[in-house]
Every structure is written in structure tokens, then in C-alpha cells.
Design a protein around this motif. Structure first.
Motif, PDB file in Angstrom:
ATOM      1  N   VAL A 200      86.049  68.623  50.942  1.00 56.21           N
ATOM      2  CA  VAL A 200      84.896  68.960  51.782  1.00 56.21           C
ATOM      3  C   VAL A 200      85.343  69.238  53.210  1.00 56.21           C
ATOM      4  N   LEU A 201      86.300  68.467  53.700  1.00 55.40           N
ATOM      5  CA  LEU A 201      86.778  68.635  55.077  1.00 55.40           C
ATOM      6  C   LEU A 201      87.556  69.934  55.273  1.00 55.40           C
ATOM      7  N   ASP A 202      87.956  70.569  54.189  1.00 53.65           N
ATOM      8  CA  ASP A 202      88.585  71.892  54.328  1.00 53.65           C
ATOM      9  C   ASP A 202      87.636  72.875  55.000  1.00 53.65           C
ATOM     10  N   GLY A 203      86.321  72.670  54.795  1.00 56.64           N
ATOM     11  CA  GLY A 203      85.340  73.604  55.354  1.00 56.64           C
ATOM     12  C   GLY A 203      84.416  73.004  56.386  1.00 56.64           C
ATOM     13  N   GLN A 204      84.567  71.730  56.676  1.00 61.91           N
ATOM     14  CA  GLN A 204      83.711  71.078  57.673  1.00 61.91           C
ATOM     15  C   GLN A 204      84.574  70.175  58.555  1.00 61.91           C
ATOM     16  N   ARG A 205      84.170  70.070  59.802  1.00 56.48           N
ATOM     17  CA  ARG A 205      84.886  69.199  60.734  1.00 56.48           C
ATOM     18  C   ARG A 205      83.972  68.039  61.118  1.00 56.48           C
ATOM     19  N   VAL A 206      84.553  66.835  61.179  1.00 58.11           N
ATOM     20  CA  VAL A 206      83.806  65.635  61.570  1.00 58.11           C
ATOM     21  C   VAL A 206      84.569  64.924  62.681  1.00 58.11           C
ATOM     22  N   VAL A 207      83.855  64.591  63.747  1.00 64.27           N
ATOM     23  CA  VAL A 207      84.436  63.867  64.873  1.00 64.27           C
ATOM     24  C   VAL A 207      83.666  62.564  65.053  1.00 64.27           C
ATOM     25  N   VAL A 208      84.393  61.461  65.124  1.00 64.48           N
ATOM     26  CA  VAL A 208      83.797  60.140  65.332  1.00 64.48           C
ATOM     27  C   VAL A 208      84.252  59.633  66.707  1.00 64.48           C
ATOM     28  N   LEU A 209      83.293  59.239  67.535  1.00 69.05           N
ATOM     29  CA  LEU A 209      83.590  58.759  68.886  1.00 69.05           C
ATOM     30  C   LEU A 209      83.134  57.313  69.022  1.00 69.05           C
ATOM     31  N   VAL A 210      84.057  56.431  69.362  1.00 68.24           N
ATOM     32  CA  VAL A 210      83.738  55.009  69.557  1.00 68.24           C
ATOM     33  C   VAL A 210      84.000  54.683  71.024  1.00 68.24           C
ATOM     34  N   ASP A 211      82.918  54.440  71.755  1.00 67.75           N
ATOM     35  CA  ASP A 211      83.013  54.306  73.213  1.00 67.75           C
ATOM     36  C   ASP A 211      82.456  52.960  73.665  1.00 67.75           C
ATOM     37  N   GLU A 212      82.790  52.601  74.901  1.00 68.24           N
ATOM     38  CA  GLU A 212      82.237  51.429  75.592  1.00 68.24           C
ATOM     39  C   GLU A 212      82.441  50.127  74.822  1.00 68.24           C
ATOM     40  N   LEU A 213      83.634  49.939  74.301  1.00 68.29           N
ATOM     41  CA  LEU A 213      83.943  48.699  73.602  1.00 68.29           C
ATOM     42  C   LEU A 213      83.959  47.501  74.539  1.00 68.29           C
ATOM     43  N   ASP A 214      83.983  47.762  75.847  1.00 69.19           N
ATOM     44  CA  ASP A 214      83.998  46.662  76.817  1.00 69.19           C
ATOM     45  C   ASP A 214      82.609  46.081  77.055  1.00 69.19           C
ATOM     46  N   ARG A 215      81.561  46.768  76.619  1.00 69.25           N
ATOM     47  CA  ARG A 215      80.203  46.284  76.839  1.00 69.25           C
ATOM     48  C   ARG A 215      79.988  44.978  76.078  1.00 69.25           C
ATOM     49  N   GLY A 216      79.724  43.903  76.801  1.00 72.21           N
ATOM     50  CA  GLY A 216      79.513  42.615  76.171  1.00 72.21           C
ATOM     51  C   GLY A 216      80.788  41.914  75.739  1.00 72.21           C
ATOM     52  N   HIS A 241      92.952  64.034  57.137  1.00 70.66           N
ATOM     53  CA  HIS A 241      92.748  65.488  57.184  1.00 70.66           C
ATOM     54  C   HIS A 241      92.660  65.934  58.644  1.00 70.66           C
ATOM     55  N   PRO A 242      93.210  67.096  58.985  1.00 69.39           N
ATOM     56  CA  PRO A 242      93.135  67.571  60.381  1.00 69.39           C
ATOM     57  C   PRO A 242      91.709  67.778  60.880  1.00 69.39           C
ATOM     58  N   ASN A 243      90.754  67.988  59.969  1.00 69.31           N
ATOM     59  CA  ASN A 243      89.364  68.204  60.376  1.00 69.31           C
ATOM     60  C   ASN A 243      88.564  66.911  60.508  1.00 69.31           C
ATOM     61  N   LEU A 244      89.224  65.784  60.394  1.00 71.84           N
ATOM     62  CA  LEU A 244      88.576  64.492  60.636  1.00 71.84           C
ATOM     63  C   LEU A 244      89.332  63.787  61.756  1.00 71.84           C
ATOM     64  N   ARG A 245      88.642  63.546  62.864  1.00 71.85           N
ATOM     65  CA  ARG A 245      89.261  62.870  64.004  1.00 71.85           C
ATOM     66  C   ARG A 245      88.366  61.725  64.470  1.00 71.85           C
ATOM     67  N   VAL A 246      88.981  60.555  64.600  1.00 71.85           N
ATOM     68  CA  VAL A 246      88.303  59.383  65.146  1.00 71.85           C
ATOM     69  C   VAL A 246      88.921  59.111  66.510  1.00 71.85           C
ATOM     70  N   TYR A 247      88.079  59.095  67.537  1.00 70.97           N
ATOM     71  CA  TYR A 247      88.527  58.836  68.912  1.00 70.97           C
ATOM     72  C   TYR A 247      87.981  57.492  69.384  1.00 70.97           C
ATOM     73  N   VAL A 248      88.809  56.774  70.117  1.00 63.42           N
ATOM     74  CA  VAL A 248      88.413  55.480  70.654  1.00 63.42           C
ATOM     75  C   VAL A 248      88.746  55.455  72.138  1.00 63.42           C
ATOM     76  N   SER A 249      87.837  54.898  72.944  1.00 57.72           N
ATOM     77  CA  SER A 249      88.159  54.674  74.355  1.00 57.72           C
ATOM     78  C   SER A 249      88.313  53.180  74.595  1.00 57.72           C
ATOM     79  N   LEU A 250      89.341  52.825  75.328  1.00 56.11           N
ATOM     80  CA  LEU A 250      89.656  51.424  75.590  1.00 56.11           C
ATOM     81  C   LEU A 250      89.873  51.211  77.072  1.00 56.11           C
TER      82      LEU A 250
END
Length: 493
Positions: A200-216, A241-250
Motif C-alpha cells: 500500500v505504501l508503494d502508492g501512498q505516503r504517511v507521515v507521523v509527527l510526535v511533538d511536545e513530549l516535554d509537556r507534563g 518503507h521510504p514512504n513511511l516516516r515517523v518524526y519525533v521532537s525532543l
């Protein structure tokens, strides 16, 4: 430097933006965003973990990245503080001391399960009627296991953790326990769906963003396992897969507070992007916001572009009498830790001071001076709050420097730090850490927090942690309280 004059109508609408990128994105952030080399490395996917201090622009990068990805047709999943609660985790999960219960691996498995389920739910919306290419299998799994009565994000994570916990700590025969744990750690429930997800990811891109882990953030056992497990999960998922990227801010302070995270990061250093700013990049950031406000009132922005960033600044802020027109910039940026949020706050407060007195452009230098105390006091409180889990009561340590000379030689500073650790100089709420600090430790803490700058050589300038990441503080013979704290601590000079 060319001189530019802005009409009063620009002054009336001039806005440097909000301190929050989440609010700023709806007010034009994408149009005046500084596309730094760091942003392009993140945008390309070569860097997936953003590290930096609070207010350094991590959330701004995520907000613009989300906008760009959605515009390109990508699925974007944003996990915010509402999706994780350290207090709830600590009150829900058993402590490691309760048995053979290593939390780091459990949280990593739970995070992988959660993110994969969220990704499959995202792609299933478009792939639910596909009969080939993996969409059908994924749709059936989501329909049967995460349908109308689906758990929320945090509940889904906790439910998987509880499944692991019940086996680890429950009265189960050893052989069965091993098989069940192996099944959960290997994500057996969804593992057979990963080949379908790749298709499925061959034809679709998914980006996951995990932000503000410092809150609380509370520096608890579960909080540390939560973040270190997330880091490990992201490194694993990003290899699918190259079309799936998970980003985290720390935040840098969280990174320093989690030994397991630091150990994992050594293996994935190439994925870390440290956000840093210089005087020139901060000037560009403010100039872009000035041009945006001018454009909103129909002013010829090309004239501001041609004149350059310093002329753009000088059109808004006047320097002290007899000084160069852009001298106010040096004065204000010297009272920051090179964080965009700080300069925006200082500029906004000076602007409000000028408007309150009916001034016109450029903002008088006196308005900058009048706004400095409030800005300085707020920054001191905010900096101390950033370290509240590691160094509670830090603000009362800052207060010990009130009315002292701005520069101190090493001997005097060491004696002051010794008196603080021994309790000869009273502080409040510092009993958990301050008595265990020797003078060198406390100097290091105050330098990293931003209160102190250090002079590494006799003829060198004073440097703060915002200017150099590493400095041999043991060799420094002189120190100086950072100018940002001078007004609120009553320090002259």
C-alpha cells in the motif's frame, strides 16, 4: 545599508507572530518560515529526530512539514500532548521493582503496535475497497479489530502495555509466559500485515509527527520508558518503507535525562538533527515577519527585500542616540539564548510599549528599555521551569546572583556555589539535588541552563551553551551572568 521607511498603517498591524507554532500556522507561519538547512534535511527524511531547547522552533518545523505533506497528498498523523499523559501512565502501570518487568522494551513494542495501527487506519480509508495491493487485508483487520468502538490513542497504547504487564507479572507457567511474551514483542497480531502495508505504501505516503513530549514531563520511570521506547520504535518503523516516516521532537533536557535514550541514540546519531540559530538567522526570521506585515497592508515588499534584513529591522526599531540604526538588534539578541521565541517575545513587548505611548515607527529605543524588565523576569521563570523535574527550585538559585557584579572570577563563583550546596546561602525547594552538587557540577548546571557564560581564554569572549555545545568549563577562569537575566536580577552593566 539602505534606509527604508514604513508608513504608520504598517505600524498599526505589525505582528511578529505568537510564541506557539500551533497558533502561528493559521496566521501566516508558512509564508514567513525560515527554510533552514535543518528543515530541508528533515523534509527529505534524512533526519527524523529533532532536538533543541524549548522555543528553538521544533514545533514550527513540524507545523510547516505537516502543511507541505498534506498539500502533496500525504496522510499526516499528528500526536500531541493530549495523546499521552505521564501522570496517567505512572498511576496505571506497575513499577519495574514489582517484578521482572523491563519497561523500555515493553514501551517500544507498544509504540510500534500503536503507530502501525494508526498508519493502517489512515491508509485503509482510501484502500478499503481494494482487492489487491494489500488494501483488502488491512481494511479487514482494521474493521474487525479497531472499528466503531476503537480505543483512543493513549488507551490503545496502555492496553498493549497492560497485556505485556499481565504476562510479565501474572501467575503464568514459565513456558507459556515465554511464548506469550515473544508473540507480543514480535507484534504477532499485525506482523503478517506488514508485507501488505509495504504494498500500500508503494502508492501512498504517511507521515507521523510526535511533538511536545516535554509537556507534563515528570522524569518518572514511566515517562523515561515512554520516550526511550518511542525512539526505539521510530528507528524500527522508519526502516519499513521510504514512504513511511515517523518524526519525533525532543527537548535537549529530556534527552540528557534519559540514559536509555542516550545509549540508543549512539546507534542512530545520523538520524538526529540539532536545531540551532545564529544572530544572522534570527535577524532573517524577524525580517521575514516584518515583510509579511508590510505586505498585508500593501507595502512594496520588494523594496524591503532589496534593502536587506538589517535595513528591514531598522525600519521598525530605532537604535540608541548616536549609534548605528541597527544597534538595537545587537542589544536585543544579546538578551536571548538564540531562541526564536525569545526574540519574538522581546520585540512584541517593545512594540506594545511603543503603541501604548502613541509612538510612531521606528519604535523608540526607550520602548525597548521599558520592556526589558518584564521580558527578563518572564524568561528567568521560564528557564527555571524548563528544568523543574531535574533541578526543582532553580529560580531561587538564580536569585542568589541578585545585585552581584555581572562578571565573577572562578574563585568567587566556586565559593558561592559551595555556600549554596552547604545551605549557607538559603534556597527553596532544592533539597533533592543541590546538596549533592560540588562547585564544578553547579557551575555546569548554571552554564547549561543559560544563567552563566564562560570565558575560556583570558583574551576571549564570554560564551554560553547556546553558542557552543561543548566547552571546557574547568579551564575557564572568569564567568558572567547572561545579559538576559540582568534586568530581573538588578545587575548593572
Amino acid at each position: 545599508m539602505a534606509k527604508v521607511s514604513l508608513p504608520q498603517k504598517v505600524f498599526d498591524v505589525l505582528d511578529f507572530g505568537t510564541p506557539s507554532a500551533e497558533r502561528d500556522i493559521g496566521r501566516g507561519l508558512e509564508k514567513y518560515f525560515v527554510e533552514s538547512p535543518a528543515f530541508h534535511r528533515v523534509r527529505s527524511g534524512s533526519k527524523t529526530v529533532l532536538m533543541g531547547t524549548r522555543g528553538s522552533g521544533k514545533s514550527a518545523i513540524f507545523q510547516v512539514l505537516a502543511r507541505r505533506e498534506r498539500a502533496a497528498g500525504s496522510h499526516v498523523i499528528e500526536l500531541s500532548p493530549e495523546d499521552y499523559s505521564y501522570e496517567l501512565l505512572s498511576s496505571t502501570m506497575a513499577a519495574e521493582s514489582a517484578g521482572a518487568w523491563a519497561k523500555h522494551g515493553a514501551y517500544a513494542a507498544a509504540w510500534k503496535y500503536l503507530i502501525y495501527v494508526l498508519v493502517m487506519k489512515a491508509v485503509a480509508r482510501k484502500g478499503m475497497r481494494l482487492t489487491k495491493g494489500g488494501g483488502r487485508e488491512i481494511h479487514h483487520y482494521i474493521r474487525d479489530n479497531h472499528g466503531a468502538q476503537a480505543l483512543g490513542t493513549l488507551s490503545l497504547l496502555v492496553s498493549y502495555l497492560k497485556r505485556l504487564e499481565s504476562i510479565k507479572l501474572g501467575p503464568i507457567e514459565a513456558g507459556i509466559r515465554t511464548r506469550e511474551l515473544d508473540r507480543l514483542y514480535k507484534l504477532e497480531e499485525i506482523h503478517n500485515l506488514l508485507p501488505a502495508l509495504r504494498k500500500v505504501l508503494d502508492g501512498q505516503r504517511v507521515v507521523v509527527l510526535v511533538d511536545e513530549l516535554d509537556r507534563g514531563w515528570d522524569s518518572s520511570e514511566d515517562a523515561k520508558a515512554f520516550v526511550s521506547g518511542l525512539f526505539q520504535a521510530c528507528m524500527s518503523i522508519n526502516g519499513l518503507h521510504p514512504n513511511l516516516r515517523v518524526y519525533v521532537s525532543l527537548r535537549q533536557e529530556l534527552y540528557d535525562d534519559i540514559p536509555a535514550l542516550y545509549e540508543d541514540a549512539q546507534k542512530h546519531r545520523d538520524q538526529l538533527e540539532k536545531i540551532s540559530w545564529t544572530e544572522e538567522s534570527l535577524l532573517e526570521m524577524i525580517a521575514r515577519r516584518i515583510r509579511f506585515s508590510a505586505h498585508e497592508k500593501g507595502f512594496d515588499v520588494e523594496a524591503l527585500e532589496r534593502a536587506g534584513d538589517r535595513a528591514c529591522w531598522s525600519a521598525v526599531f530605532a537604535g540608541p542616540p548616536g549609534a548605528p540604526r541597527d544597534a538595537a538588534f545587537g542589544y536585543m539578541v544579546d538578551r536571548t539564548l538564540y531562541r526564536p521565541r525569545e526574540l519574538i517575545q522581546f520585540c512584541s513587548e517593545a512594540l506594545e510599549q511603543a503603541r501604548g505611548r502613541g509612538s510612531r515607527l521606528p519604535v523608540p529605543y526607550a520602548a525597548i528599555e521599558r520592556s526589558e524588565y518584564g521580558y527578563s523576569a518572564e524568561r528567568a521563570k521560564d528557564i527555571a521551569a524548563e528544568y523543574r523535574s531535574q533541578y526543582p527550585g532553580l529560580l531561587s538559585v538564580f536569585e542568589v546572583f541578585r545585585s552581584l557584579p555581572p562578571a565573577l572570577d572562578r574563585e568567587r563563583l566556586e565559593m558561592l556555589c559551595l555556600e549554596l550546596a552547604c545551605g549557607d546561602v538559603p534556597t527553596h525547594g532544592t533539597g533533592a539535588w543541590l546538596p549533592f552538587c560540588d562547585p564544578d557540577d553547579l557551575i555546569e548546571i548554571l552554564w547549561r541552563a543559560g544563567l552563566l557564560t564562560a570565558q575560556p581564554t583570558a583574551d576571549g569572549r564570554f560564551l554560553g551553551s547556546h553558542q557552543v555545545h561543548q566547552l571546557n568549563l574547568a579551564a575557564a577562569r572568569r564567568f558572567r551572568v547572561h545579559e538576559m537575566f540582568h534586568a530581573s536580577l538588578g545587575i548593572a552593566g
